[in-house]
Enzyme design. Structure first.
Site, mmCIF file in Angstrom:
data_model
loop_
_atom_site.group_PDB
_atom_site.id
_atom_site.type_symbol
_atom_site.label_atom_id
_atom_site.label_comp_id
_atom_site.label_asym_id
_atom_site.label_seq_id
_atom_site.Cartn_x
_atom_site.Cartn_y
_atom_site.Cartn_z
ATOM 1 N N SER A 34 0.873 -1.384 0.015
ATOM 2 C CA SER A 34 0.013 0.009 0.056
ATOM 3 C C SER A 34 0.801 1.298 -0.124
ATOM 4 C CB SER A 34 -0.820 0.114 1.214
ATOM 5 O OG SER A 34 -1.439 1.255 1.509
ATOM 6 N N TYR B 27 -1.933 -0.530 10.445
ATOM 7 C CA TYR B 27 -2.094 -0.954 9.247
ATOM 8 C C TYR B 27 -0.751 -0.487 8.401
ATOM 9 C CZ TYR B 27 -3.886 -1.226 4.233
ATOM 10 O OH TYR B 27 -4.070 -1.445 2.917
HETATM 11 N N1 NAD Z 1 -8.767 -0.967 -1.154
HETATM 12 C C1 NAD Z 1 -7.826 -0.206 -0.818
HETATM 13 O O1 NAD Z 1 -7.917 1.088 -0.572
HETATM 14 C C2 NAD Z 1 -6.444 -0.494 -0.899
HETATM 15 C C3 NAD Z 1 -5.337 0.458 -1.038
HETATM 16 C C4 NAD Z 1 -4.196 -0.087 -0.815
HETATM 17 C C5 NAD Z 1 -4.030 -1.412 -0.919
HETATM 18 N N2 NAD Z 1 -4.876 -2.337 -0.724
HETATM 19 C C6 NAD Z 1 -4.391 -3.832 -0.429
HETATM 20 O O2 NAD Z 1 -4.839 -4.626 -1.233
HETATM 21 C C7 NAD Z 1 -5.263 -5.817 -1.011
HETATM 22 C C8 NAD Z 1 -6.860 -6.304 -1.130
HETATM 23 O O3 NAD Z 1 -7.652 -5.398 -0.604
HETATM 24 P P1 NAD Z 1 -9.431 -5.163 -1.347
HETATM 25 O O4 NAD Z 1 -9.362 -3.773 -1.450
HETATM 26 O O5 NAD Z 1 -9.179 -6.107 -2.421
HETATM 27 O O6 NAD Z 1 -9.668 -5.597 -0.132
HETATM 28 P P2 NAD Z 1 -10.974 -6.780 -0.028
HETATM 29 O O7 NAD Z 1 -11.325 -6.684 1.355
HETATM 30 O O8 NAD Z 1 -11.968 -6.499 -0.883
HETATM 31 O O9 NAD Z 1 -10.201 -8.134 -0.206
HETATM 32 C C9 NAD Z 1 -9.224 -8.835 0.845
HETATM 33 C C10 NAD Z 1 -9.803 -10.439 0.970
HETATM 34 O O10 NAD Z 1 -8.629 -10.856 1.925
HETATM 35 C C11 NAD Z 1 -9.516 -12.050 2.461
HETATM 36 N N3 NAD Z 1 -8.841 -12.189 3.771
HETATM 37 C C12 NAD Z 1 -8.837 -11.325 4.824
HETATM 38 N N4 NAD Z 1 -8.362 -11.883 5.977
HETATM 39 C C13 NAD Z 1 -7.770 -13.231 5.369
HETATM 40 C C14 NAD Z 1 -7.114 -14.286 6.218
HETATM 41 N N5 NAD Z 1 -6.785 -14.300 7.237
HETATM 42 N N6 NAD Z 1 -6.999 -15.228 5.300
HETATM 43 C C15 NAD Z 1 -7.168 -15.292 3.797
HETATM 44 N N7 NAD Z 1 -7.757 -14.300 3.310
HETATM 45 C C16 NAD Z 1 -8.213 -13.375 3.983
HETATM 46 C C17 NAD Z 1 -10.661 -11.252 2.734
HETATM 47 O O11 NAD Z 1 -11.940 -12.329 2.991
HETATM 48 C C18 NAD Z 1 -10.950 -10.697 1.347
HETATM 49 O O12 NAD Z 1 -11.484 -11.565 0.240
HETATM 50 C C19 NAD Z 1 -5.211 -5.773 0.749
HETATM 51 O O13 NAD Z 1 -3.752 -6.369 0.842
HETATM 52 C C20 NAD Z 1 -5.284 -4.281 1.004
HETATM 53 O O14 NAD Z 1 -4.665 -4.100 2.148
HETATM 54 C C21 NAD Z 1 -6.412 -2.015 -0.768
#
Ligand code: NAD
Length: 311
Positions: free
Chosen positions: A173, A186
């Site tokens: 991120s 985070y």
């Molecule tokens: N959405 C944003 O704004 C953003 C920004 C920067 C980085 N990210 C990163 O991108 C990645 C994906 O995020 P997203 O926005 O698609 O979120 P999301 O919540 O849609 O997807 C995350 C997925 O991870 C799964 N998960 C959570 N805990 C878990 C565990 N213990 N074991 C297995 N699976 C697990 C959840 O069930 C979910 O399906 C994450 O690492 C997030 O930190 C997201």
């Protein structure tokens, strides 16, 4: 080698690679073919994980989908098949549990084969000021956003090293590069993920395993739902990214073996400025871009779930 020769060599290579990267700005790097590659995506049950799975499905990759959310993961598998994937394998795996990661990884090796593209994507967020963050959530954030990467890499990197072929992708991120108010745990977990991935990448270079690539992805907010409610003060400078656009940029970065994917590109400027400008100037500019208030309106998915319940 003596000091003079080594210095001359370093200067020569610096000039050469700087020119090379300048030229590559105008000549698009060829994308690699991932047909038949075994791509494992953690957190594939929703958001960016699901969208990346669909893009790799269209590219003819074999998909291994991990998530703790069984139904979401099944839906991703169904959509992946609809998008042309022939081989899709979904597994329930809680990536925060080391033994479970090792056990499911063994199952994958037996049932599917050696993973060649590992995408550590699963992530969670607490979204509270540090002193209001429950201990259990702080700990879980470190386990899912950082430590899970240790266990998946331990499980799958040895086969990549043996064949000198593979790719480790870290979905970190922008909060893994600069601290953000309201995201202390985070940020800690994402800084750690970036540090781990950078060090691992260097170890791979030192091993001269040129066939193994590393990509570190550092996006600003993406509209997947994870950061629902968050706002940006200047959307032109720091836009909230569209999920499909973000997934496309990530997959394109992987196919081009890009080492860092910053989204939007202004993230790279913020990171460079952080190390160059005086701290007080940093605070002024941080205030100007709304840095201290990004998380004030955060609801996450919780708010939507509450709203749906009350309807
Ligand atoms: N959405 C944003 O704004 C953003 C920004 C920067 C980085 N990210 C990163 O991108 C990645 C994906 O995020 P997203 O926005 O698609 O979120 P999301 O919540 O849609 O997807 C995350 C997925 O991870 C799964 N998960 C959570 N805990 C878990 C565990 N213990 N074991 C297995 N699976 C697990 C959840 O069930 C979910 O399906 C994450 O690492 C997030 O930190 C997201």
């Amino acid at each position: 080698m003596n000091f003079f020769l080594e210095t001359l060599r370093a200067i020569g290579l610096t000039v050469y690679f700087t020119l090379e990267s300048f030229v590559l700005l105008f000549i698009p790097v060829r994308k690699k073919n991932v047909t038949g590659e075994i791509v494992l995506i953690t957190g594939a049950g929703s958001g960016i994980g699901r969208l990346m799975a669909l893009k790799f499905a269209r590219l003819g990759a074999t998909l291994v989908l991990w998530d703790i959310n069984v139904e979401g993961n099944k839906e991703t598998a169904r959509l992946a098949r609809k998008n042309g994937a022939v081989r899709v394998h979904n597994y329930s795996c809680d990536c925060s549990k080391r033994q479970e990661v090792y056990q499911v990884a063994d199952q994958v090796k037996k049932e599917v084969g050696d993973v060649s593209i590992l995408i550590n994507n699963a992530g969670i967020v607490t979204g509270k000021k540090f002193l209001d963050s429950p201990d259990a959530m702080i700990q879980k954030s470190m386990e899912v956003n950082t430590m899970a990467h240790f266990w998946t890499v331990k499980a799958f990197l040895p086969a990549m090293v043996a064949s000198n072929h593979g790719h480790v992708v870290t979905i970190a991120s922008a909060a893994g590069l600069v601290g953000v108010t309201g995201l202390a745990d985070y940020c800690a977990s994402k800084f750690a993920a970036v540090g781990f991935a950078e060090s691992l990448g260097l170890e791979i270079v030192a091993l001269r395993k040129t066939g193994i690539k590393s990509t570190i992805v550092c996006p600003f907010f993406i509209n997947t739902g994870m950061f629902d409610g968050c706002q940006t003060k200047w959307p032109r400078l720091l836009p909230i990214l569209d999920a499909d656009y973000a997934a496309e940029r990530i997959v394109s970065g992987i196919l081009r073996n890009q080492v860092y994917v910053y989204m939007p590109r202004s993230v790279a400027i913020l990171v460079a400025l952080k190390s160059l400008i005086p701290t007080k100037v940093g605070l002024v500019l941080g205030d100007y871009i709304g840095y201290f208030h990004f998380m004030e309106t955060f609801t996450g998915r919780g708010k939507k779930i509450e709203d749906n319940k009350s309807q």
